[in-house]
Write a protein that holds these residues in place. Structure first.
Motif, PDB file in Angstrom:
ATOM      1  N   GLU A   4       9.704  -2.462 -53.180  1.00 51.38           N
ATOM      2  CA  GLU A   4      10.520  -1.810 -52.161  1.00 51.38           C
ATOM      3  C   GLU A   4       9.555  -1.117 -51.273  1.00 51.38           C
ATOM      4  O   GLU A   4       8.671  -0.144 -51.640  1.00 51.38           O
ATOM      5  N   GLU A   5       9.825  -0.993 -50.013  1.00 55.47           N
ATOM      6  CA  GLU A   5       8.985  -0.236 -48.865  1.00 55.47           C
ATOM      7  C   GLU A   5       9.880   0.882 -48.780  1.00 55.47           C
ATOM      8  O   GLU A   5      10.888   0.846 -48.158  1.00 55.47           O
ATOM      9  N   THR A   6       9.048   2.005 -48.815  1.00 48.53           N
ATOM     10  CA  THR A   6       9.802   3.347 -48.520  1.00 48.53           C
ATOM     11  C   THR A   6       9.601   3.602 -47.075  1.00 48.53           C
ATOM     12  O   THR A   6       8.832   2.932 -46.257  1.00 48.53           O
ATOM     13  N   ASP A   7      10.113   4.673 -46.163  1.00 50.20           N
ATOM     14  CA  ASP A   7      10.016   5.052 -44.914  1.00 50.20           C
ATOM     15  C   ASP A   7       8.646   5.411 -44.636  1.00 50.20           C
ATOM     16  O   ASP A   7       8.054   4.987 -43.643  1.00 50.20           O
ATOM     17  N   LEU A   8       7.962   6.028 -45.608  1.00 49.96           N
ATOM     18  CA  LEU A   8       6.632   6.509 -45.501  1.00 49.96           C
ATOM     19  C   LEU A   8       5.599   5.300 -45.452  1.00 49.96           C
ATOM     20  O   LEU A   8       4.726   5.152 -44.615  1.00 49.96           O
ATOM     21  N   HIS A   9       5.920   4.129 -46.071  1.00 50.00           N
ATOM     22  CA  HIS A   9       5.170   2.958 -46.268  1.00 50.00           C
ATOM     23  C   HIS A   9       5.237   2.334 -44.644  1.00 50.00           C
ATOM     24  O   HIS A   9       4.266   1.819 -44.012  1.00 50.00           O
ATOM     25  N   ARG A  10       6.465   2.372 -44.146  1.00 55.67           N
ATOM     26  CA  ARG A  10       6.748   1.943 -42.931  1.00 55.67           C
ATOM     27  C   ARG A  10       5.921   2.369 -41.848  1.00 55.67           C
ATOM     28  O   ARG A  10       5.385   1.874 -41.165  1.00 55.67           O
ATOM     29  N   ALA A  11       6.090   3.626 -41.858  1.00 59.63           N
ATOM     30  CA  ALA A  11       5.214   4.817 -41.046  1.00 59.63           C
ATOM     31  C   ALA A  11       3.761   4.447 -41.073  1.00 59.63           C
ATOM     32  O   ALA A  11       3.178   4.371 -39.748  1.00 59.63           O
ATOM     33  N   ALA A  12       3.372   4.645 -42.090  1.00 65.15           N
ATOM     34  CA  ALA A  12       1.988   4.135 -42.200  1.00 65.15           C
ATOM     35  C   ALA A  12       1.359   2.715 -41.717  1.00 65.15           C
ATOM     36  O   ALA A  12       0.607   2.654 -41.051  1.00 65.15           O
ATOM     37  N   ARG A  13       2.191   1.842 -41.910  1.00 71.12           N
ATOM     38  CA  ARG A  13       1.838   0.445 -41.235  1.00 71.12           C
ATOM     39  C   ARG A  13       2.162   0.550 -39.914  1.00 71.12           C
ATOM     40  O   ARG A  13       1.216  -0.114 -39.256  1.00 71.12           O
ATOM     41  N   LYS A  14       2.854   1.385 -39.320  1.00 72.63           N
ATOM     42  CA  LYS A  14       3.149   1.377 -37.979  1.00 72.63           C
ATOM     43  C   LYS A  14       1.923   2.204 -37.176  1.00 72.63           C
ATOM     44  O   LYS A  14       1.802   1.914 -35.859  1.00 72.63           O
ATOM     45  N   VAL A  15       1.328   3.173 -37.821  1.00 75.06           N
ATOM     46  CA  VAL A  15       0.240   3.903 -37.295  1.00 75.06           C
ATOM     47  C   VAL A  15      -0.946   3.224 -37.330  1.00 75.06           C
ATOM     48  O   VAL A  15      -1.959   3.462 -36.326  1.00 75.06           O
ATOM     49  N   VAL A  16      -1.386   2.159 -38.034  1.00 72.95           N
ATOM     50  CA  VAL A  16      -2.556   1.581 -38.012  1.00 72.95           C
ATOM     51  C   VAL A  16      -3.140   1.048 -36.685  1.00 72.95           C
ATOM     52  O   VAL A  16      -4.149   1.166 -36.484  1.00 72.95           O
TER      53      VAL A  16
END
Length: 125
Positions: A4-16
């Motif tokens: 399961e991907e959390t909102d924080l994981h999604r944000a971290a992926r977007k910041v890269v």
């Protein structure tokens, strides 16, 4: 929660993709290694050690949050806006719309004559 991907994981992926511009001269590869896909604590540690990345993540999470958003209409009358006054060149080559009451129409740049107002109900020709 392993898959399961959390909102924080999604944000971290977007910041890269933005790390180069956010941290400047530092080596982004080291920070990319600091973004494990399933460790919220590691992402929080990265945000704490790189405040600009933490701010970006916070802004992203705030903008994409799933919280209830409401609409509060502006106070005042909800009447239709009166149409703008329209002026035209007597030769018919230019139409000009007044942006605010009291604004004076320019002269026709082609013919050098004053523009005339077109009143409601008057044909446009």
């Amino acid at each position: 929660m392993a898959d399961e991907e959390t909102d924080l994981h999604r944000a971290a992926r977007k910041v890269v993709p933005h790390l180069d511009e956010l941290i400047g001269e530092r080596t982004p590869l080291e920070l990319r290694d600091g973004l494990p896909p399933a460790d919220d604590n590691a992402i929080r540690r990265l945000a704490a050690t790189e405040p600009v990345v933490g701010e970006w993540l916070a802004d992203y999470l705030d903008a994409t949050g799933s919280g209830l958003r409401t609409y509060n209409p502006l106070s005042g009358d909800s009447e239709l806006v009166a149409p703008s006054a329209v002026f035209r060149c007597p030769q018919g080559t230019l139409f000009w719309y007044r942006r605010f009451v009291g604004e004076r129409p320019p002269r026709c740049p082609t013919h050098g004559v004053n523009l005339i107002r077109i009143d409601e109900g008057t044909p446009n020709s």
